[in-house]
Design a protein around this motif. Structure first.
Motif, PDB file in Angstrom:
ATOM      1  N   MET A   1     -26.306 -25.641  25.174  1.00 25.42           N
ATOM      2  CA  MET A   1     -25.702 -24.577  24.430  1.00 25.42           C
ATOM      3  C   MET A   1     -25.948 -23.237  25.117  1.00 25.42           C
ATOM      4  O   MET A   1     -25.041 -22.437  25.247  1.00 25.42           O
ATOM      5  CB  MET A   1     -26.335 -24.614  23.042  1.00 25.42           C
ATOM      6  N   LEU A   2     -27.200 -23.038  25.549  1.00 31.75           N
ATOM      7  CA  LEU A   2     -27.529 -21.783  26.216  1.00 31.75           C
ATOM      8  C   LEU A   2     -26.808 -21.658  27.557  1.00 31.75           C
ATOM      9  O   LEU A   2     -26.382 -20.569  27.943  1.00 31.75           O
ATOM     10  CB  LEU A   2     -29.043 -21.669  26.399  1.00 31.75           C
ATOM     11  N   MET A   3     -26.673 -22.794  28.262  1.00 28.55           N
ATOM     12  CA  MET A   3     -25.973 -22.754  29.550  1.00 28.55           C
ATOM     13  C   MET A   3     -24.501 -22.405  29.349  1.00 28.55           C
ATOM     14  O   MET A   3     -23.934 -21.644  30.137  1.00 28.55           O
ATOM     15  CB  MET A   3     -26.114 -24.106  30.254  1.00 28.55           C
ATOM     16  N   ALA A   4     -23.877 -22.917  28.305  1.00 29.05           N
ATOM     17  CA  ALA A   4     -22.471 -22.588  28.033  1.00 29.05           C
ATOM     18  C   ALA A   4     -22.327 -21.107  27.688  1.00 29.05           C
ATOM     19  O   ALA A   4     -21.377 -20.450  28.121  1.00 29.05           O
ATOM     20  CB  ALA A   4     -21.928 -23.445  26.901  1.00 29.05           C
ATOM     21  N   LYS A   5     -23.276 -20.569  26.939  1.00 31.01           N
ATOM     22  CA  LYS A   5     -23.219 -19.138  26.607  1.00 31.01           C
ATOM     23  C   LYS A   5     -23.395 -18.285  27.863  1.00 31.01           C
ATOM     24  O   LYS A   5     -22.718 -17.271  28.032  1.00 31.01           O
ATOM     25  CB  LYS A   5     -24.275 -18.792  25.564  1.00 31.01           C
ATOM     26  N   LEU A   6     -24.293 -18.706  28.764  1.00 33.49           N
ATOM     27  CA  LEU A   6     -24.478 -17.989  30.021  1.00 33.49           C
ATOM     28  C   LEU A   6     -23.224 -18.065  30.889  1.00 33.49           C
ATOM     29  O   LEU A   6     -22.795 -17.065  31.460  1.00 33.49           O
ATOM     30  CB  LEU A   6     -25.680 -18.555  30.773  1.00 33.49           C
ATOM     31  N   MET A   7     -22.619 -19.241  30.944  1.00 28.98           N
ATOM     32  CA  MET A   7     -21.394 -19.391  31.735  1.00 28.98           C
ATOM     33  C   MET A   7     -20.254 -18.568  31.143  1.00 28.98           C
ATOM     34  O   MET A   7     -19.419 -18.054  31.878  1.00 28.98           O
ATOM     35  CB  MET A   7     -21.002 -20.864  31.828  1.00 28.98           C
ATOM     36  N   ASN A   8     -20.221 -18.437  29.825  1.00 32.49           N
ATOM     37  CA  ASN A   8     -19.190 -17.615  29.186  1.00 32.49           C
ATOM     38  C   ASN A   8     -19.361 -16.140  29.517  1.00 32.49           C
ATOM     39  O   ASN A   8     -18.387 -15.390  29.523  1.00 32.49           O
ATOM     40  CB  ASN A   8     -19.184 -17.830  27.679  1.00 32.49           C
ATOM     41  N   LEU A   9     -20.588 -15.718  29.770  1.00 32.70           N
ATOM     42  CA  LEU A   9     -20.813 -14.326  30.147  1.00 32.70           C
ATOM     43  C   LEU A   9     -20.280 -14.010  31.539  1.00 32.70           C
ATOM     44  O   LEU A   9     -19.774 -12.918  31.786  1.00 32.70           O
ATOM     45  CB  LEU A   9     -22.306 -13.989  30.086  1.00 32.70           C
ATOM     46  N   VAL A  10     -20.393 -14.977  32.458  1.00 35.16           N
ATOM     47  CA  VAL A  10     -20.017 -14.703  33.847  1.00 35.16           C
ATOM     48  C   VAL A  10     -18.622 -15.202  34.227  1.00 35.16           C
ATOM     49  O   VAL A  10     -18.092 -14.800  35.249  1.00 35.16           O
ATOM     50  CB  VAL A  10     -21.057 -15.287  34.824  1.00 35.16           C
ATOM     51  N   SER A  11     -18.021 -16.073  33.420  1.00 32.64           N
ATOM     52  CA  SER A  11     -16.699 -16.596  33.784  1.00 32.64           C
ATOM     53  C   SER A  11     -15.596 -15.850  33.039  1.00 32.64           C
ATOM     54  O   SER A  11     -15.823 -15.235  31.999  1.00 32.64           O
ATOM     55  CB  SER A  11     -16.603 -18.086  33.483  1.00 32.64           C
ATOM     56  N   LYS A  12     -14.401 -15.934  33.587  1.00 36.56           N
ATOM     57  CA  LYS A  12     -13.252 -15.273  32.969  1.00 36.56           C
ATOM     58  C   LYS A  12     -12.670 -16.096  31.831  1.00 36.56           C
ATOM     59  O   LYS A  12     -12.160 -15.564  30.866  1.00 36.56           O
ATOM     60  CB  LYS A  12     -12.191 -15.002  34.029  1.00 36.56           C
ATOM     61  N   MET A  13     -12.709 -17.437  31.972  1.00 38.08           N
ATOM     62  CA  MET A  13     -12.202 -18.316  30.919  1.00 38.08           C
ATOM     63  C   MET A  13     -13.375 -18.829  30.091  1.00 38.08           C
ATOM     64  O   MET A  13     -14.366 -19.278  30.646  1.00 38.08           O
ATOM     65  CB  MET A  13     -11.448 -19.497  31.526  1.00 38.08           C
TER      66      MET A  13
ATOM     67  N   ILE B   1     -17.906 -29.549  24.797  1.00 36.23           N
ATOM     68  CA  ILE B   1     -17.599 -30.443  25.913  1.00 36.23           C
ATOM     69  C   ILE B   1     -18.894 -30.866  26.606  1.00 36.23           C
ATOM     70  O   ILE B   1     -19.062 -32.015  26.977  1.00 36.23           O
ATOM     71  CB  ILE B   1     -16.629 -29.758  26.898  1.00 36.23           C
ATOM     72  N   GLY B   2     -19.819 -29.954  26.754  1.00 36.81           N
ATOM     73  CA  GLY B   2     -21.101 -30.293  27.359  1.00 36.81           C
ATOM     74  C   GLY B   2     -21.938 -31.212  26.497  1.00 36.81           C
ATOM     75  O   GLY B   2     -22.719 -32.016  27.002  1.00 36.81           O
ATOM     76  N   ALA B   3     -21.775 -31.114  25.191  1.00 39.49           N
ATOM     77  CA  ALA B   3     -22.524 -31.981  24.284  1.00 39.49           C
ATOM     78  C   ALA B   3     -22.083 -33.430  24.412  1.00 39.49           C
ATOM     79  O   ALA B   3     -22.821 -34.337  24.042  1.00 39.49           O
ATOM     80  CB  ALA B   3     -22.342 -31.509  22.846  1.00 39.49           C
ATOM     81  N   ALA B   4     -20.902 -33.660  24.945  1.00 41.66           N
ATOM     82  CA  ALA B   4     -20.404 -35.021  25.114  1.00 41.66           C
ATOM     83  C   ALA B   4     -20.909 -35.655  26.399  1.00 41.66           C
ATOM     84  O   ALA B   4     -20.535 -36.779  26.713  1.00 41.66           O
ATOM     85  CB  ALA B   4     -18.880 -35.023  25.097  1.00 41.66           C
ATOM     86  N   GLY B   5     -21.742 -34.972  27.160  1.00 39.96           N
ATOM     87  CA  GLY B   5     -22.190 -35.471  28.456  1.00 39.96           C
ATOM     88  C   GLY B   5     -23.266 -36.532  28.398  1.00 39.96           C
ATOM     89  O   GLY B   5     -23.765 -36.942  29.428  1.00 39.96           O
TER      90      GLY B   5
END
Length: 74
Positions: A1-13, A19-23
């Protein structure tokens, strides 16, 4: 969850953290749970096929990790 929030800060989309929880390697149950939670949030949100990609990748990763462990410990 934290990684997705971090990626949302740096990515445009934005990236959906479900989706990551399904891994995990619980095929296809983890993908179904991600889809169900997504549908509860938004009835037009269909995530099942998007969640199956990380789900299958989790299975392949588990098989590779098991092979490495067998090689070094067996």
């Amino acid at each position: 969850m934290l990684m997705a929030k971090l990626m949302n800060l740096v990515s445009k989309m934005p990236i959906n953290p479900l989706i990551g929880a399904a891994g995990v390697s619980a095929v296809p149950m983890a993908a179904r749970v991600a889809n169900k939670v997504g549908l509860e949030s938004n009835p037009h949100n269909f995530l099942l096929m998007h969640a199956m990609g990380p789900n299958v990748a989790g299975v392949i990763g588990s098989a590779v990790a098991a092979g490495v462990m067998i090689k070094y410990l067996g």
